[in-house]
Design an enzyme around this catalytic site. Sequence first.
Site, PDB file in Angstrom:
ATOM      1  N   GLU A  52      -1.574  -5.785   3.956  1.00 20.95           N
ATOM      2  CA  GLU A  52      -1.072  -4.473   4.376  1.00 20.95           C
ATOM      3  C   GLU A  52      -2.204  -3.780   5.116  1.00 20.95           C
ATOM      4  OE1 GLU A  52       0.288  -2.055   1.156  1.00 20.95           O
ATOM      5  OE2 GLU A  52       1.920  -3.397   0.630  1.00 20.95           O
ATOM      6  N   ASP A  75      -1.273   9.709  -0.060  1.00 21.94           N
ATOM      7  CA  ASP A  75      -2.467   8.924  -0.359  1.00 21.94           C
ATOM      8  C   ASP A  75      -3.447   9.701  -1.223  1.00 21.94           C
ATOM      9  OD1 ASP A  75      -1.546   6.829   1.211  1.00 21.94           O
ATOM     10  OD2 ASP A  75      -2.399   7.678   3.033  1.00 21.94           O
TER      11      ASP A  75
END
Length: 278
Positions: free
Chosen positions: A50, A61
């Site tokens: 990824e 995040d």
Amino acid sequence: MTTRIEKRFAALKAEGRAALVTFTMSGDPDTATSLAVIKALPKAGADLIELGMPFTDPMADGPAIQAAGVRALAAGQTLSKTLAMVRDFRTEDDDTPIVLMGYYNPIYIYGVDRFLVDAKAAGVDGLIVVDLPPEEDEELCIPALKAGVNFIRLATPTTDDKRLPAVLNNTSGFVYYVSITGITGSAAPDATKVAAAVTRIKRHTTLPVAVGFGVRTAEQARMIAQGADGVVVGSALVDVLRASLDKDGKATPLTVKAVADLVADLSQGVRGAKAAAE
């Protein structure tokens, strides 16, 4: 047509083990080092890669991945450069699946149709776009599927049985189960709860289920791998990369090795789950 992601999960299923899925931020701390890192990942034991697309407002995040995005953007990373990195990676590795992960805004600005053509040509296999819910499938999900790019969705502990079918509709490649509520890298997942959640998701889909958020050690990876089709590790890799940088945040001779060493350790953990099951 079968994608690299589908082929890889099928091969690992035949092997009887889970996938190790690694996340790094493209362009962190600079394009050349980031490319060297992703080239080192498969050799170290990563089964799927990824690659984060840095964005100025990464709301899902945690601090580590946010900081990685800031470093990448400061070094001049763009979506075009990320696609160029994938193209470069593909000159040496045509088998390891690559998933771009991030937010819709950079893709929208790039232009969806143009992005899908360029991503496919570069060798991108899948997308995880965290801020596009199923209700907006026409924006990117449906066009991506038509272009032969897997669209991978996140399911969370709060995704109940009523919501799951909507989340799984038009999902392909694999399902990414976020094992803890909250931001990335914040706590360790509970292997027993994770295994139960994976079983619940599998009642609704035949897709592989990969589990991420909070996995930092080989032992945690081994525990999660016993109940899932894949283990995703991101913040731990981003942290080890950051710790290898000099005081100005620049790469050192240790940077690529630091990430590769942790991946090799995690890979042993994932492979250890198969041995423990036998």
